[in-house]
Design a protein around this motif. Structure first.
Motif, PDB file in Angstrom:
ATOM      1  N   ASN A 228     -12.941  16.598  -8.553  1.00  0.00           N
ATOM      2  CA  ASN A 228     -14.209  17.338  -8.883  1.00  0.00           C
ATOM      3  C   ASN A 228     -14.571  17.060 -10.355  1.00  0.00           C
ATOM      4  OD1 ASN A 228     -12.364  18.990  -9.800  1.00  0.00           O
ATOM      5  ND2 ASN A 228     -13.279  20.936  -9.343  1.00  0.00           N
ATOM      6  N   LYS A 229     -13.784  16.598 -10.898  1.00  0.00           N
ATOM      7  CA  LYS A 229     -13.933  16.018 -12.602  1.00  0.00           C
ATOM      8  C   LYS A 229     -14.009  14.613 -12.766  1.00  0.00           C
ATOM      9  CE  LYS A 229     -12.004  20.227 -14.201  1.00  0.00           C
ATOM     10  NZ  LYS A 229     -10.946  21.063 -15.080  1.00  0.00           N
ATOM     11  N   SER A 230     -13.831  13.849 -11.692  1.00  0.00           N
ATOM     12  CA  SER A 230     -13.786  12.522 -11.764  1.00  0.00           C
ATOM     13  C   SER A 230     -15.124  11.594 -11.808  1.00  0.00           C
ATOM     14  CB  SER A 230     -13.393  11.993 -10.427  1.00  0.00           C
ATOM     15  OG  SER A 230     -14.315  11.879  -9.435  1.00  0.00           O
ATOM     16  N   GLY A 231     -16.344  12.339 -12.007  1.00  0.00           N
ATOM     17  CA  GLY A 231     -17.626  11.603 -12.078  1.00  0.00           C
ATOM     18  C   GLY A 231     -18.141  11.154 -10.572  1.00  0.00           C
TER      19      GLY A 231
ATOM     20  N   THR B 198      -6.774  12.248 -12.130  1.00  0.00           N
ATOM     21  CA  THR B 198      -8.283  13.376 -12.690  1.00  0.00           C
ATOM     22  C   THR B 198      -8.435  13.982 -11.082  1.00  0.00           C
ATOM     23  OG1 THR B 198      -9.125  11.856 -14.020  1.00  0.00           O
ATOM     24  CG2 THR B 198     -10.563  13.126 -13.325  1.00  0.00           C
ATOM     25  N   PRO B 199      -8.790  15.361 -11.137  1.00  0.00           N
ATOM     26  CA  PRO B 199      -9.105  15.780  -9.967  1.00  0.00           C
ATOM     27  C   PRO B 199     -10.423  15.216  -9.570  1.00  0.00           C
ATOM     28  CG  PRO B 199      -8.283  17.648 -11.660  1.00  0.00           C
ATOM     29  CD  PRO B 199      -8.540  16.023 -12.289  1.00  0.00           C
TER      30      PRO B 199
ATOM     31  N   SER C   1     -19.927  11.435  -7.469  1.00  0.00           N
ATOM     32  CA  SER C   1     -21.219  12.253  -6.879  1.00  0.00           C
ATOM     33  C   SER C   1     -20.617  12.462  -5.264  1.00  0.00           C
ATOM     34  CB  SER C   1     -22.223  11.020  -6.794  1.00  0.00           C
ATOM     35  OG  SER C   1     -23.252  11.780  -5.761  1.00  0.00           O
TER      36      SER C   1
ATOM     37  N   ARG D   1     -13.005   4.088 -13.993  1.00  0.00           N
ATOM     38  CA  ARG D   1     -12.596   5.132 -14.791  1.00  0.00           C
ATOM     39  C   ARG D   1     -11.107   5.469 -14.965  1.00  0.00           C
ATOM     40  NH1 ARG D   1     -16.183   9.613 -15.756  1.00  0.00           N
ATOM     41  NH2 ARG D   1     -14.301  10.922 -15.957  1.00  0.00           N
TER      42      ARG D   1
ATOM     43  N   PHE E  26      -8.760   6.883 -13.037  1.00  0.00           N
ATOM     44  CA  PHE E  26      -8.235   8.118 -12.690  1.00  0.00           C
ATOM     45  C   PHE E  26      -7.409   7.844 -11.350  1.00  0.00           C
ATOM     46  CE2 PHE E  26     -11.174   7.705  -9.174  1.00  0.00           C
ATOM     47  CZ  PHE E  26     -11.261   8.722  -8.257  1.00  0.00           C
TER      48      PHE E  26
END
Length: 115
Positions: free
Chosen positions: A84-87, A81-82, A89, A113, A115
């Protein structure tokens, strides 16, 4: 441990070693004892060395072919997962106090998650 540059004798010995058939994938630079000695001096002083023609023409050509083949097979696709899309903060990421703390933050998020 003290590191010293190659002497002329050491550079000639290295040149003989690099002349062995198992090093044929390397370019012609390996047969130049004075170049080997100069590179040694630069590296020991903490400098960088760029070797033009590092690989032989055949090895370089095969490397390019293999790379292009790999790209065609999807070697360069993103994995995971990139960020910036991983959740994650980014505020909490930048609030960490060093590399170790950032690694722990990423490990916790990854285990949660996947990722």
């Amino acid at each position: 441990l003290t590191v010293t540059p190659l002497t002329g004798k050491g550079a000639r010995r290295l040149r003989r070693l690099l002349a062995a058939p198992e090093f044929d994938f390397l370019g012609a630079w390996r047969s130049n004892a004075s170049l080997l000695q100069d590179m040694s001096r630069t590296l020991v002083a903490g400098g960088l060395v760029v070797i033009d023609g590092f690989l032989s023409a055949e090895a370089a050509e095969q490397t390019v072919k293999d790379t292009l083949r790999g790209i065609g097979l999807g070697w360069l696709r993103p994995i995971g997962t990139p960020l910036n899309k991983s959740g994650l903060s980014l505020k909490s990421y930048y609030a960490t106090r060093g590399v170790a703390e950032r690694c722990r933050l990423l490990q916790r998020l990854e285990s949660a998650r996947g990722f």
